[in-house]
Design a protein around this motif. Sequence first.
Motif, short mmCIF file in Angstrom:
data_model
loop_
_atom_site.label_atom_id
_atom_site.label_comp_id
_atom_site.label_asym_id
_atom_site.label_seq_id
_atom_site.Cartn_x
_atom_site.Cartn_y
_atom_site.Cartn_z
N MET A 1 0.85 -1.19 0.00
CA MET A 1 0.00 0.00 0.00
C MET A 1 0.88 1.24 0.00
O MET A 1 1.68 1.45 0.91
CB MET A 1 -0.87 -0.04 1.25
CG MET A 1 -2.37 0.18 1.08
SD MET A 1 -3.04 0.22 -0.52
CE MET A 1 -4.49 1.18 -0.26
N ARG A 2 0.74 2.08 -0.99
CA ARG A 2 1.60 3.26 -1.10
C ARG A 2 0.77 4.54 -1.14
O ARG A 2 -0.43 4.52 -1.40
CB ARG A 2 2.45 3.18 -2.37
CG ARG A 2 3.19 1.89 -2.54
CD ARG A 2 4.22 2.00 -3.64
NE ARG A 2 5.30 2.92 -3.30
CZ ARG A 2 6.38 2.55 -2.61
NH1 ARG A 2 6.50 1.31 -2.16
NH2 ARG A 2 7.33 3.42 -2.35
N LEU A 3 1.44 5.65 -0.90
CA LEU A 3 0.81 6.95 -1.05
C LEU A 3 1.02 7.42 -2.48
O LEU A 3 2.08 7.23 -3.05
CB LEU A 3 1.42 7.96 -0.07
CG LEU A 3 1.43 7.55 1.40
CD1 LEU A 3 1.96 8.67 2.26
CD2 LEU A 3 0.02 7.18 1.86
N LYS A 4 0.01 8.06 -3.02
CA LYS A 4 0.09 8.50 -4.42
C LYS A 4 0.61 9.92 -4.48
O LYS A 4 -0.08 10.87 -4.10
CB LYS A 4 -1.28 8.41 -5.07
CG LYS A 4 -1.82 7.00 -5.14
CD LYS A 4 -3.26 6.98 -5.63
CE LYS A 4 -3.86 5.59 -5.50
NZ LYS A 4 -5.33 5.60 -5.59
N ARG A 5 1.84 10.04 -4.99
CA ARG A 5 2.48 11.34 -5.02
C ARG A 5 1.81 12.29 -6.00
O ARG A 5 1.89 13.49 -5.85
CB ARG A 5 3.96 11.20 -5.37
CG ARG A 5 4.68 10.21 -4.47
CD ARG A 5 5.79 10.80 -3.70
NE ARG A 5 6.01 9.99 -2.48
CZ ARG A 5 6.63 10.43 -1.44
NH1 ARG A 5 7.11 11.65 -1.42
NH2 ARG A 5 6.80 9.68 -0.39
N GLU A 6 1.18 11.74 -7.06
CA GLU A 6 0.54 12.60 -8.04
C GLU A 6 -0.88 12.98 -7.65
O GLU A 6 -1.54 13.74 -8.35
CB GLU A 6 0.49 11.99 -9.44
CG GLU A 6 1.04 10.63 -9.75
CD GLU A 6 0.80 9.49 -8.83
OE1 GLU A 6 1.76 9.05 -8.18
OE2 GLU A 6 -0.34 9.02 -8.74
N SER A 7 -1.36 12.40 -6.57
CA SER A 7 -2.72 12.71 -6.17
C SER A 7 -2.83 14.15 -5.68
O SER A 7 -1.89 14.68 -5.12
CB SER A 7 -3.15 11.76 -5.05
OG SER A 7 -4.31 12.22 -4.42
N TYR B 1 -0.16 13.69 3.90
CA TYR B 1 -0.60 13.41 5.28
C TYR B 1 -2.06 12.97 5.32
O TYR B 1 -2.46 12.16 6.14
CB TYR B 1 -0.34 14.62 6.20
CG TYR B 1 -1.30 15.76 6.03
CD1 TYR B 1 -1.01 16.83 5.17
CD2 TYR B 1 -2.49 15.79 6.74
CE1 TYR B 1 -1.89 17.87 5.02
CE2 TYR B 1 -3.37 16.85 6.59
CZ TYR B 1 -3.07 17.88 5.73
OH TYR B 1 -3.94 18.92 5.56
N ALA B 2 -2.89 13.54 4.43
CA ALA B 2 -4.30 13.16 4.40
C ALA B 2 -4.46 11.72 3.90
O ALA B 2 -5.29 10.96 4.41
CB ALA B 2 -5.08 14.12 3.51
N GLN B 3 -3.67 11.35 2.90
CA GLN B 3 -3.71 9.98 2.41
C GLN B 3 -3.29 9.01 3.51
O GLN B 3 -3.89 7.94 3.68
CB GLN B 3 -2.79 9.82 1.21
CG GLN B 3 -3.23 10.55 -0.03
CD GLN B 3 -2.27 10.30 -1.18
OE1 GLN B 3 -1.93 9.17 -1.49
NE2 GLN B 3 -1.83 11.37 -1.83
N LEU B 4 -2.26 9.40 4.25
CA LEU B 4 -1.77 8.53 5.31
C LEU B 4 -2.83 8.37 6.41
O LEU B 4 -3.03 7.28 6.94
CB LEU B 4 -0.48 9.10 5.90
CG LEU B 4 0.21 8.28 6.97
CD1 LEU B 4 0.47 6.85 6.49
CD2 LEU B 4 1.52 8.92 7.41
N LYS B 5 -3.54 9.47 6.70
CA LYS B 5 -4.62 9.38 7.68
C LYS B 5 -5.66 8.35 7.23
O LYS B 5 -6.10 7.51 8.01
CB LYS B 5 -5.29 10.75 7.85
CG LYS B 5 -4.59 11.68 8.80
CD LYS B 5 -5.21 13.05 8.78
CE LYS B 5 -6.66 13.02 9.25
NZ LYS B 5 -7.28 14.36 9.14
N ASP B 6 -6.05 8.47 5.98
CA ASP B 6 -7.06 7.56 5.44
C ASP B 6 -6.58 6.11 5.53
O ASP B 6 -7.34 5.22 5.92
CB ASP B 6 -7.37 7.91 3.99
CG ASP B 6 -8.17 9.20 3.87
OD1 ASP B 6 -8.19 9.79 2.78
OD2 ASP B 6 -8.77 9.62 4.89
N LEU B 7 -5.34 5.90 5.17
CA LEU B 7 -4.76 4.56 5.22
C LEU B 7 -4.80 3.99 6.63
O LEU B 7 -5.25 2.87 6.86
CB LEU B 7 -3.30 4.63 4.75
CG LEU B 7 -2.97 4.11 3.38
CD1 LEU B 7 -1.46 4.14 3.15
CD2 LEU B 7 -3.47 2.68 3.22
#
Lengths: 249, 249
Positions: A1-7, A12-18
Amino acid sequence: MRLKRESPDPLYAQLKDLLRTEIETGHYRVNDRLPSERELADHYQVSRITVRQALLDMAREGTVYTRVGKGTFVAEPKIDQPLRAVTGFSQDVQMRGSRPASRVLEARVIPAAPDVAAALRIVPNVEVVLLSRLRLADDIPLAIETAYLPFSLCPTLLSHNFAVESLYNVLQNDLGYTLWQAEQTIEAGLATAHEIDLLAMTPPAAVLKMVRLTFIKDSVPIEYVFSIYRGDRYKFHSTLQPSVTGQPA
Amino acid sequence: MRLKRESPDPLYAQLKDLLRTEIETGHYRVNDRLPSERELADHYQVSRITVRQALLDMAREGTVYTRVGKGTFVAEPKIDQPLRAVTGFSQDVQMRGSRPASRVLEARVIPAAPDVAAALRIVPNVEVVLLSRLRLADDIPLAIETAYLPFSLCPTLLSHNFAVESLYNVLQNDLGYTLWQAEQTIEAGLATAHEIDLLAMTPPAAVLKMVRLTFIKDSVPIEYVFSIYRGDRYKFHSTLQPSVTGQPA
DNA sequence: GGTCCTAAGTGGTCTATACCAGTTATAACA
DNA sequence: TGTTATAACTGGTATAGACCACTTAGGACC
């Protein structure tokens, strides 16, 4: 599971969701310890500040708690959204494990009364949308909600069926508004005969009366809503923080 | 005015206090624009992150609001502490411009009933301090407050005169506890005959019923308090944030 | 086995820097 | 004078690194 840099969503918001998803799906349970900030930063290839921001937000939301020298832990779930977040009735009821439903009592365009106009910062007698609903949980009447919205901001609003649709969903997803903040008061009162009738209560009966003014961006008011909740079936929950943020009171 | 580098208080907390004082003393008025983050960082010889942390906290508290590209502005004062911060009755009342007073109804050590013990996470029948007070604003009865505290945590508590002293002040300043967090519920109900008598109300009468569990550090419960507020004279105010912190709902 | 000390780990605070998107003022051009 | 483009400014996000106080585990010593 990775964070999407182009999103467009911040890392930090993606990490929260994860992390929130991992907690909600049972990968971590209450009082389990999460990986350290440095471990998370390593694992997700982000800097520690980014991890900290995610965890700080989650701590503030009550999802996790942190202890110096020990780590970050999953907190007990709390149902305090009615007092901390701009959420609608359906979401509240679902969160309590009940099935929400609504019945439209009144839905039309009317001239704004002076108090409504003042709250919505419009000129009296300018048109507003009036949407009044009986709200039910598991088919039991729970609340009466009467909302006023500036017609100029949502002229197509009443083409929606608010017996089945959520007002907040329509405002956000259909009309593209971002609900930014709200001011709210809560008090207790005796129910009127009309309210007792609608809510199927026995007189005399106490109710929670809530008045909320909801804003979109740039502090533009979009909704002025009066809600009457049955005192015997509804209560508000909240978590209070230290008086001085960042330091204990 | 400078920040004290040798102080145990973090720099961002000192900066918050400084800015808050400037706002409260009228140097900045509602909707005035504060200096930019970079200007404040320059002026106080701290990094921008330190300024940001101070301003973010203040934005979250509702003291200021920020606008991308425009700056940071002084927000309208809001009286929502009862729902967001661990504050006591006297502070609430003073904040509303009234004069608080109290009358002690009951103050003694008793064995803990099962529900009180469960809340305070102690064994039933262990000793607790019972402190019951009638709370007044401008000499008008406003609330009845019944608090239970573990005797083991505050054995000297009842040597204080709670007709004139604040319980939270004593816990914090005299006994050295740090109030960390609290859980709270609010509901509406009909007043009992006893409550009507004490609060000088006319039956039937609606009241706000609040139950609060207050914690010190490490989630140790220190106070379990039941409050009854007159429905005709007391209301709670709160500011609601976006559902997803950092992003609009 | 118990006690004490040290090293390694934890979250909390802070500096220095860079880039992005939004806003506003200024300069250039028609 | 009005319009457009650009530069300077704003808050928001992020990296890299350092230091502090607290916690815990491991090792040395008795």
